[in-house]
Design a protein around this motif. Sequence first.
Motif, PDB file in Angstrom:
ATOM      1  N   ILE A 137      -0.244  -7.605  -4.253  1.00  0.00           N
ATOM      2  CA  ILE A 137       0.143  -8.516  -3.167  1.00  0.00           C
ATOM      3  C   ILE A 137       0.972  -7.771  -2.120  1.00  0.00           C
ATOM      4  O   ILE A 137       0.772  -7.943  -0.909  1.00  0.00           O
ATOM      5  CB  ILE A 137       0.934  -9.713  -3.732  1.00  0.00           C
ATOM      6  CG1 ILE A 137       0.034 -10.537  -4.667  1.00  0.00           C
ATOM      7  CG2 ILE A 137       1.476 -10.592  -2.618  1.00  0.00           C
ATOM      8  CD1 ILE A 137       0.758 -11.640  -5.402  1.00  0.00           C
ATOM      9  N   TYR A 138       1.887  -6.910  -2.560  1.00  0.00           N
ATOM     10  CA  TYR A 138       2.723  -6.141  -1.630  1.00  0.00           C
ATOM     11  C   TYR A 138       1.863  -5.229  -0.759  1.00  0.00           C
ATOM     12  O   TYR A 138       2.090  -5.121   0.461  1.00  0.00           O
ATOM     13  CB  TYR A 138       3.742  -5.311  -2.417  1.00  0.00           C
ATOM     14  CG  TYR A 138       4.604  -4.427  -1.533  1.00  0.00           C
ATOM     15  CD1 TYR A 138       5.699  -4.957  -0.859  1.00  0.00           C
ATOM     16  CD2 TYR A 138       4.302  -3.080  -1.369  1.00  0.00           C
ATOM     17  CE1 TYR A 138       6.483  -4.156  -0.038  1.00  0.00           C
ATOM     18  CE2 TYR A 138       5.082  -2.271  -0.551  1.00  0.00           C
ATOM     19  CZ  TYR A 138       6.163  -2.806   0.115  1.00  0.00           C
ATOM     20  OH  TYR A 138       6.929  -2.009   0.937  1.00  0.00           O
ATOM     21  N   LEU A 139       0.875  -4.579  -1.369  1.00  0.00           N
ATOM     22  CA  LEU A 139       0.026  -3.664  -0.607  1.00  0.00           C
ATOM     23  C   LEU A 139      -0.770  -4.402   0.467  1.00  0.00           C
ATOM     24  O   LEU A 139      -0.940  -3.908   1.582  1.00  0.00           O
ATOM     25  CB  LEU A 139      -0.927  -2.925  -1.555  1.00  0.00           C
ATOM     26  CG  LEU A 139      -0.275  -1.898  -2.495  1.00  0.00           C
ATOM     27  CD1 LEU A 139      -1.263  -1.403  -3.528  1.00  0.00           C
ATOM     28  CD2 LEU A 139       0.283  -0.727  -1.695  1.00  0.00           C
ATOM     29  N   ALA A 144       8.410   4.851  -1.758  1.00  0.00           N
ATOM     30  CA  ALA A 144       7.080   4.989  -1.161  1.00  0.00           C
ATOM     31  C   ALA A 144       6.958   4.195   0.137  1.00  0.00           C
ATOM     32  O   ALA A 144       7.438   3.064   0.227  1.00  0.00           O
ATOM     33  CB  ALA A 144       6.014   4.539  -2.157  1.00  0.00           C
ATOM     34  N   ASP A 145       6.309   4.809   1.133  1.00  0.00           N
ATOM     35  CA  ASP A 145       6.075   4.119   2.403  1.00  0.00           C
ATOM     36  C   ASP A 145       4.664   4.353   2.942  1.00  0.00           C
ATOM     37  O   ASP A 145       4.359   4.053   4.094  1.00  0.00           O
ATOM     38  CB  ASP A 145       7.105   4.562   3.454  1.00  0.00           C
ATOM     39  CG  ASP A 145       7.069   6.064   3.713  1.00  0.00           C
ATOM     40  OD1 ASP A 145       6.290   6.777   3.034  1.00  0.00           O
ATOM     41  OD2 ASP A 145       7.816   6.529   4.587  1.00  0.00           O
ATOM     42  N   ARG A 146       3.795   4.901   2.101  1.00  0.00           N
ATOM     43  CA  ARG A 146       2.396   5.125   2.457  1.00  0.00           C
ATOM     44  C   ARG A 146       1.518   4.689   1.279  1.00  0.00           C
ATOM     45  O   ARG A 146       1.937   4.800   0.123  1.00  0.00           O
ATOM     46  CB  ARG A 146       2.109   6.604   2.763  1.00  0.00           C
ATOM     47  CG  ARG A 146       2.866   7.165   3.963  1.00  0.00           C
ATOM     48  CD  ARG A 146       2.311   6.639   5.280  1.00  0.00           C
ATOM     49  NE  ARG A 146       2.920   7.300   6.411  1.00  0.00           N
ATOM     50  CZ  ARG A 146       4.081   6.985   6.964  1.00  0.00           C
ATOM     51  NH1 ARG A 146       4.784   5.970   6.449  1.00  0.00           N
ATOM     52  NH2 ARG A 146       4.552   7.642   7.990  1.00  0.00           N
ATOM     53  N   ILE A 147       0.309   4.244   1.583  1.00  0.00           N
ATOM     54  CA  ILE A 147      -0.588   3.788   0.519  1.00  0.00           C
ATOM     55  C   ILE A 147      -0.893   4.914  -0.457  1.00  0.00           C
ATOM     56  O   ILE A 147      -0.934   4.701  -1.677  1.00  0.00           O
ATOM     57  CB  ILE A 147      -1.883   3.205   1.124  1.00  0.00           C
ATOM     58  CG1 ILE A 147      -1.566   1.909   1.884  1.00  0.00           C
ATOM     59  CG2 ILE A 147      -2.905   2.910   0.023  1.00  0.00           C
ATOM     60  CD1 ILE A 147      -2.763   1.298   2.597  1.00  0.00           C
ATOM     61  N   TRP A 148      -1.072   6.142   0.054  1.00  0.00           N
ATOM     62  CA  TRP A 148      -1.416   7.256  -0.838  1.00  0.00           C
ATOM     63  C   TRP A 148      -0.261   7.588  -1.783  1.00  0.00           C
ATOM     64  O   TRP A 148      -0.484   8.047  -2.909  1.00  0.00           O
ATOM     65  CB  TRP A 148      -1.836   8.491  -0.041  1.00  0.00           C
ATOM     66  CG  TRP A 148      -0.732   9.195   0.709  1.00  0.00           C
ATOM     67  CD1 TRP A 148      -0.382   9.023   2.012  1.00  0.00           C
ATOM     68  CD2 TRP A 148       0.157  10.207   0.182  1.00  0.00           C
ATOM     69  NE1 TRP A 148       0.677   9.838   2.347  1.00  0.00           N
ATOM     70  CE2 TRP A 148       1.012  10.581   1.252  1.00  0.00           C
ATOM     71  CE3 TRP A 148       0.303  10.815  -1.055  1.00  0.00           C
ATOM     72  CZ2 TRP A 148       2.006  11.549   1.095  1.00  0.00           C
ATOM     73  CZ3 TRP A 148       1.293  11.782  -1.207  1.00  0.00           C
ATOM     74  CH2 TRP A 148       2.129  12.141  -0.144  1.00  0.00           C
TER      75      TRP A 148
END
Length: 407
Positions: free
Chosen positions: A35-37, A96-100
């Motif tokens: 949900i956060y993503l 973390a601040d990027r999807i990768w």
Amino acid sequence: MKTNLKQIHPLSWTIIIGTIFGRMATTMSIPFLSIYLIKSMGASPSQTGFVVAVSSLIGVFASFYGGYISDVIGRKKVMLISIFGWSLVFVGFALADRIWIFFLMNALNGLCRSMFEPTSRALLADITPKESKLLVFNLRYAAINLGAVVGPLLGLQMGVANSNGVFYIAGLVYFCYGLVLIVQFLNNKEIGTATKHLGNRLTLMGALRVTGKDRIFISVLLGMIFCVLGYGHFGSTVGQFMEINPRIQDGVKWFSYMLTLNALVVLIVQFPVVKFASRFSPIIPLIVGSAFVSCSLLIFGLFESVVAFMLSVILFTIGEVLMFTMTDVLVDKIAKPELRGTYFGMFGFNNLGNVIAPLLGGFLLDAIGVQSPLLIFSIIAVSSACGIPFLLSAHRHLSAAEAHRIV
């Protein structure tokens, strides 16, 4: 009952109690990751599916090695390395601040979990008398769900769907759990040490061949992959479906309530269900549980009502209890004593179901869309039930083997 409780080793109690807090920390963060993503990182359902799936994908391949290496170098080393590594992984999630980066952290999350979980279960089997094993494994399962009652509600209150700061708390919990384990191992220096003679005569490939030739074990494993596939949709596909379906108001809130209801129902029904299920071969509850889970998933496609969803969760949970409360006992029953860690590790391949679930769910949500929930959840329900033939085959072979031993 009291006699069996007195036979439980202090280190076993540490693992059981640590499981409560560890699962509380995990369930107030990881179930909301998808949900956060989507909500905060702008990820698509397919991208989210890949991030969620990588944890189980890594776990599939690391779990066997973790169980095997614990037979060789000792449970103690594997558990301590993995749990402190796990603590650092949750800090990584918070930063973390990027999807990768989330992809990488969840891969490491899967690695640590797959090293710690089979090793801790093998240690419980090592230090628990035979007559108390069912009780200990079920206490551990109850501990998982006791933590899961509180975790989602804490996650909801902390706004984890919009903020990833809650991962710091999870990291601290696992760090403290690791410190307590150090103290326990120092007080019980003879426990969790290496089995040196095994390491000298059995290679990793040799252990893989031994378990791979065990027909009963492989049939159970294949069946459980599909059982876990059905179970995995609850924490991935259902959460996304609740969030992106415009016809469901406050999807995140209701999903957190569903997670809590799931854990509460487990605590209520677990011991009565286990008491009843213990009258049968341990494979029979797996078969019935798989059917329950498949039917419950189909309900999500048939109705779009919160009441129906809650009833589905109750049915799903009874199926979950039937599937998972007897698996540790079953694996311990099938395993060769000197390869117990290897068997528990190999059983981690059932997490292939957790790999497939978010990928399949994300693909179906993207390709079909939430406007066709019946088609989506019909496909999910049918695929989840595909493990039943494998479990029936394992039941026949196990019954034949036990009849042969009696004769």
